[in-house]
Design a protein around this motif. Structure first.
Motif, short mmCIF file in Angstrom:
data_model
loop_
_atom_site.label_atom_id
_atom_site.label_comp_id
_atom_site.label_asym_id
_atom_site.label_seq_id
_atom_site.Cartn_x
_atom_site.Cartn_y
_atom_site.Cartn_z
N VAL A 107 0.86 -1.17 0.00
CA VAL A 107 0.00 0.00 0.00
C VAL A 107 0.90 1.23 0.00
O VAL A 107 1.74 1.40 0.89
N PHE A 108 0.73 2.06 -1.01
CA PHE A 108 1.49 3.29 -1.14
C PHE A 108 0.49 4.44 -1.15
O PHE A 108 -0.31 4.55 -2.08
N ARG A 109 0.54 5.28 -0.14
CA ARG A 109 -0.45 6.35 -0.02
C ARG A 109 0.19 7.71 -0.24
O ARG A 109 1.28 7.99 0.26
N PHE A 110 -0.51 8.54 -0.99
CA PHE A 110 -0.08 9.90 -1.30
C PHE A 110 -1.30 10.79 -1.09
O PHE A 110 -2.11 10.96 -2.00
N ASP A 111 -1.49 11.29 0.13
CA ASP A 111 -2.66 12.06 0.50
C ASP A 111 -3.93 11.28 0.17
O ASP A 111 -4.16 10.24 0.78
N SER A 112 -4.72 11.71 -0.80
CA SER A 112 -5.99 11.03 -1.10
C SER A 112 -5.91 10.12 -2.32
O SER A 112 -6.92 9.74 -2.90
N GLU A 113 -4.69 9.75 -2.71
CA GLU A 113 -4.50 8.76 -3.77
C GLU A 113 -3.65 7.62 -3.23
O GLU A 113 -2.87 7.80 -2.30
N MET A 114 -3.78 6.47 -3.86
CA MET A 114 -3.11 5.29 -3.35
C MET A 114 -2.82 4.33 -4.50
O MET A 114 -3.61 4.20 -5.42
#
Length: 171
Positions: A107-114
């Motif tokens: 799981v790679f999260r970037f604020d409200s994108e993943m």
């Protein structure tokens, strides 16, 4: 495999939170040779950055190495990541933890994108399919996967924690 341009856009656009919850995170350093510098700058601008990686000396890692049977072992890939993130050790906002369970997905999260990659049996992670998600609602798929990554984080052990009696403190 996800195009490098998507990774770059996601990392560059994130302002609050970046999470790399992948057992090795190895490929990041190959695909983005200046990643440590970029992440340091992001952290200095207030972005919280978390890494969750496997323990290179764990039984889970040894079992995964047996399953993959790849020349570049899981423990070696983890150690490469640990070497890279060591450069970020003293950067406020950057933290790293060992996850004691094999991640069934990355799981790679970037604020409200993943970006999410479910790991397929016996395949190296980069051979797994990848999904690009955006948060659109409360308690949807995005939130559930974000909770999964947070749980891995909460249950992890600080990569940089020093055992008792080894430097830094008084007895």
């Amino acid at each position: 495999m996800c195009p490098k341009s998507i990774w770059c856009n996601l990392i560059n656009s994130a302002g609050d939170e970046i999470v790399f919850a992948d057992y090795t995170n190895y490929f990041l350093w190959l695909e983005h040779p200046n990643l440590a510098t970029l992440l340091e700058r992001k952290a200095q601008q207030g972005c919280r950055i978390w890494f969750v990686v496997g323990d290179p000396d764990s039984d889970v890692t040894r079992r995964r190495e047996e399953a993959e049977n790849a020349p570049l072992t899981v423990s070696t890939r983890i150690r490469i990541t640990l070497s890279e993130i060591e450069r970020l050790r003293d950067v406020a906002g950057v933290e790293a933890r060992f996850g004691d369970e094999h991640l069934a997905m990355s799981v790679f999260r970037f604020d409200s994108e993943m970006l999410v990659a479910p790991h397929l049996a016996k395949l190296v992670g980069h051979d797994s399919p990848m999904l690009h998600l955006r948060r659109h609602q409360d308690d949807g798929l995005f939130d559930r996967l974000a909770q999964h990554a947070s749980e891995l984080w909460r249950n992890g052990r600080d990569v940089w924690e020093r055992p008792q009696g080894l430097g830094g403190g008084s007895s």
